[in-house]
Design an enzyme around this catalytic site. Structure first.
Site, PDB file in Angstrom:
ATOM      1  N   ASN A 178      -1.244   6.312   6.432  1.00  0.00           N
ATOM      2  CA  ASN A 178      -0.237   6.267   7.591  1.00  0.00           C
ATOM      3  C   ASN A 178       0.502   6.054   6.631  1.00  0.00           C
ATOM      4  OD1 ASN A 178      -0.582   3.563   9.045  1.00  0.00           O
ATOM      5  ND2 ASN A 178       0.024   2.352   7.583  1.00  0.00           N
TER       6      ASN A 178
ATOM      7  N   HIS B 260      -1.394  -8.765  12.392  1.00  0.00           N
ATOM      8  CA  HIS B 260      -2.249  -7.897  12.801  1.00  0.00           C
ATOM      9  C   HIS B 260      -3.090  -8.988  13.813  1.00  0.00           C
ATOM     10  CE1 HIS B 260      -0.568  -4.221  11.553  1.00  0.00           C
ATOM     11  NE2 HIS B 260      -0.948  -4.594  10.593  1.00  0.00           N
TER      12      HIS B 260
ATOM     13  N   LYS C 144       0.628  -1.411   0.175  1.00  0.00           N
ATOM     14  CA  LYS C 144      -0.237  -0.139   0.232  1.00  0.00           C
ATOM     15  C   LYS C 144       0.767   0.815  -0.132  1.00  0.00           C
ATOM     16  CE  LYS C 144      -1.393  -0.454   4.921  1.00  0.00           C
ATOM     17  NZ  LYS C 144      -0.621  -2.070   5.364  1.00  0.00           N
TER      18      LYS C 144
END
Length: 455
Positions: free
Chosen positions: A144, A190, A121
C-alpha cells in the site's frame, strides 16, 4: 492451485487503477488469460490498457452481476468494495474472490513482514525496510506504499518483503502467513465503507492469518490477535517483560528500551513526537520478532533508526518562518492520525495552528476536542465538510474558510514565535486535490513562498 489449473481459470480483474494493472501484468507474465473491467464509463487510461492487454476483453461502466458471476475468479482491486451488489452476486454464484496480496502470497516463498493499522503504517513499513537492509539483507518494501506488492516479485534477489497493507487489501487475503505481523493501532476511518468499528477491525485482523509471530501495541487492545501466536510488544510502559519495547525517563529524556534496557535516546532520533517513538518501537519489535527466521541480529539495525529522517507528508518539517515551525502532515487523513500529530507536537511553550478539513469519510471528530483545547490555538477548517467538522469541535476555537490558502494565510498572520502551523487534515483530499500527496506539495509550496517574503 497447480499451474495447469491456473492456466485454465477464467479470471476478471476488477479495477483499472495501479493495483489492478499490477495484477494484470502479473497474470500476463504467468501466461494466464484474464479480462478487465472498471466501474467508470471512460477511465483516463483506457486506451493504454487496451493496447497493453490487447488479448483481453475490457469492460467499462457499472459493474454487471451476471457478467462477473460467469467467471471462476474475480481479482478485486482494493478500491472496489466487496459489498458492491455485482460482487455479491458473483460471490453468491460461487466465484472465488482474490486480490493482489493473495496472488503475491501464492507466488513468493521468501519471508514477509506485514504491517497494518489506522496510523503510522507507512513510517513503520519504511523504517523496517531500512533496519533490515542495515542488518545485511535485501529487503523490498511495497504494498500500500510505493510499488504494488506484485511488482516487487520482479526482483528475484529479495531476502524478505516488507508490506504495508490496507484493510481493503486484507479483505481479499486469506492465508498471508507472515513471519511477523502487526496491527499498529485502530481508530475510526473508512466508515463510509464499513458498517462500524467491529467490521473495520475484522478486516485488519486478517493480517494475523497463519502468522508466525504477532507484534502487539500494549496501549491499544485492537492490536491483540484473536488467535494464539508468539508475541512481541511495544508501548509506553517501561518494564513489560521480555520481548517488549517500552519507554523510560533517564536524565530528563525519553529513551526507547528493550526489556528495560536503554537503547536509543529520543534526542538520537530525527523523527519527532511520542507517536514517532511508538513507530520506532513497533519497527524494532517487528524486526526482532522476525530475526530468528531471517538469521540476523536486530541490534545491527539501530544506526538505521538514528539516520531515518521520516516520510514526506507525514509530520514533515517544512520550514521555520519568523520563529514559527510549519509541518506537513497531509497523509493524516483520519482523526486518529491528526490526534497523534497534535499530541506529538504539542508542548507547553507554544500553540498549534491546525489546518484541517476536506472529505470527512463519515468520521466523528469528537476525539479531537480535548487535545485541541489543550494544544491548539485555533482550528482553521477548509474544504467540503469544514462546517460539519466545526460542529463536532464544540468548545474549540474554530474558523471555517474555503481553501487551504486562506487557512494557511490566517494561521501565519496570527502565529507567534514558538508556535507551530500544522497541516493535518484528518480528512480525504479529493474535494480539492487529486490526493493527499498533491495537497501536501501544495502546502509546502505555500510555506516556501511565504518563507521567501520573510527573508
Amino acid at each position: 492451485m497447480t499451474t495447469d489449473k491456473n492456466a485454465r481459470l477464467k479470471r476478471m480483474i476488477v479495477g483499472l487503477g495501479m493495483s489492478g494493472l499490477s495484477c494484470a501484468r502479473f497474470c500476463q507474465r504467468q501466461g494466464w488469460s484474464f479480462d478487465l473491467c472498471d466501474s467508470r464509463e471512460q477511465p483516463t487510461n483506457l486506451s493504454s490498457v487496451q493496447q497493453e492487454f490487447s488479448h483481453s476483453r475490457v469492460v467499462c461502466g457499472p459493474l454487471q452481476g451476471e457478467l462477473l458471476a460467469s467467471y471462476d475468479e474475480l481479482i478485486v482491486s482494493p478500491g472496489v468494495a466487496l459489498s458492491e451488489p455485482a460482487i455479491q452476486q458473483a460471490i453468491a454464484a460461487g466465484v472465488t474472490i482474490s486480490g493482489d496480496i493473495q496472488l503475491f502470497k501464492q507466488s513468493v516463498k521468501k519471508p514477509v513482514i506485514a504491517i497494518t493499522g489506522s496510523n503510522g503504517k507507512s513510517t513503520v513499513t519504511t523504517l523496517v525496510g531500512d533496519i533490515l537492509n542495515a542488518c545485511g539483507l535485501k529487503a523490498l518494501v511495497g504494498g500500500n506504499i510505493g510499488l504494488p506488492a506484485l511488482d516487487l516479485t520482479l526482483d528475484s534477489a529479495a531476502d524478505v518483503y516488507v508490506l504495508e497493507l490496507s484493510s481493503f487489501q486484507l479483505e481479499t487475503t486469506t492465508d498471508l502467513g507472515a513471519c511477523a505481523a502487526t496491527i499498529l493501532n485502530l481508530s475510526e476511518d473508512h466508515m463510509d465503507r464499513y458498517s462500524g468499528m467491529a467490521d473495520y477491525l475484522a478486516a485488519k485482523q486478517r493480517i494475523f492469518q497463519q502468522a508466525a509471530a504477532a507484534v502487539v501495541n500494549r496501549d491499544d487492545q485492537a492490536s491483540q490477535p484473536q488467535q494464539e501466536l508468539s508475541q512481541w510488544s511495544f508501548g509506553e510502559q517501561t518494564n513489560a517483560g521480555q520481548q517488549a519495547f517500552g519507554l523510560l525517563q533517564q536524565d530528563g529524556q525519553d529513551w526507547i528500551c528493550y526489556a528495560g534496557e536503554p537503547l536509543l535516546s529520543a534526542t538520537d532520533i530525527k523523527i519527532k513526537g511520542r507517536h514517532n517513538l511508538a513507530n520506532v518501537m513497533a519497527a524494532l519489535a517487528l524486526v526482532a520478532a522476525a530475526a530468528p527466521q531471517l538469521n540476523i541480529n536486530w541490534r545491527d539495525g539501530l544506526e538505521a533508526v538514528r539516520q531515518f529522517a521520516g516520510l514526506a507528508h507525514r509530520c514533515q518539517w517544512v520550514a521555520n518562518i519568523n520563529g514559527v515551525d510549519c509541518y506537513n502532515d497531509s497523509k493524516g487523513t483520519n482523526v486518529g492520525s491528526t490526534l497523534a500529530a497534535i499530541n506529538g507536537l504539542g508542548h507547553a511553550d507554544g500553540k498549534i495552528w491546525l489546518l484541517a478539513g476536506g472529505v470527512d469519510k463519515d468520521q466523528s471528530f469528537n476525539d479531537l476536542v480535548k487535545p485541541c483545547q489543550q494544544f491548539v490555538a485555533e482550528v482553521l477548517l477548509f474544504g467540503r465538510d469544514a462546517s460539519a467538522i466545526a460542529e463536532d469541535l464544540q468548545g474549540c476555537k474554530t474558523r471555517v474558510v474555503n481553501t487551504l490558502d486562506q487557512a494557511f494565510g490566517l494561521a501565519l498572520k496570527a502565529a507567534q514565535p514558538g508556535d507551530v502551523i500544522l497541516l493535518s487534515p484528518a480528512c480525504a483530499s479529493f474535494d480539492q486535490f487529486k490526493n493527499y500527496a498533491v495537497r501536501g506539495e501544495y502546502f509546502c509550496q505555500l510555506v516556501k513562498d511565504a518563507e521567501v517574503s520573510y527573508v
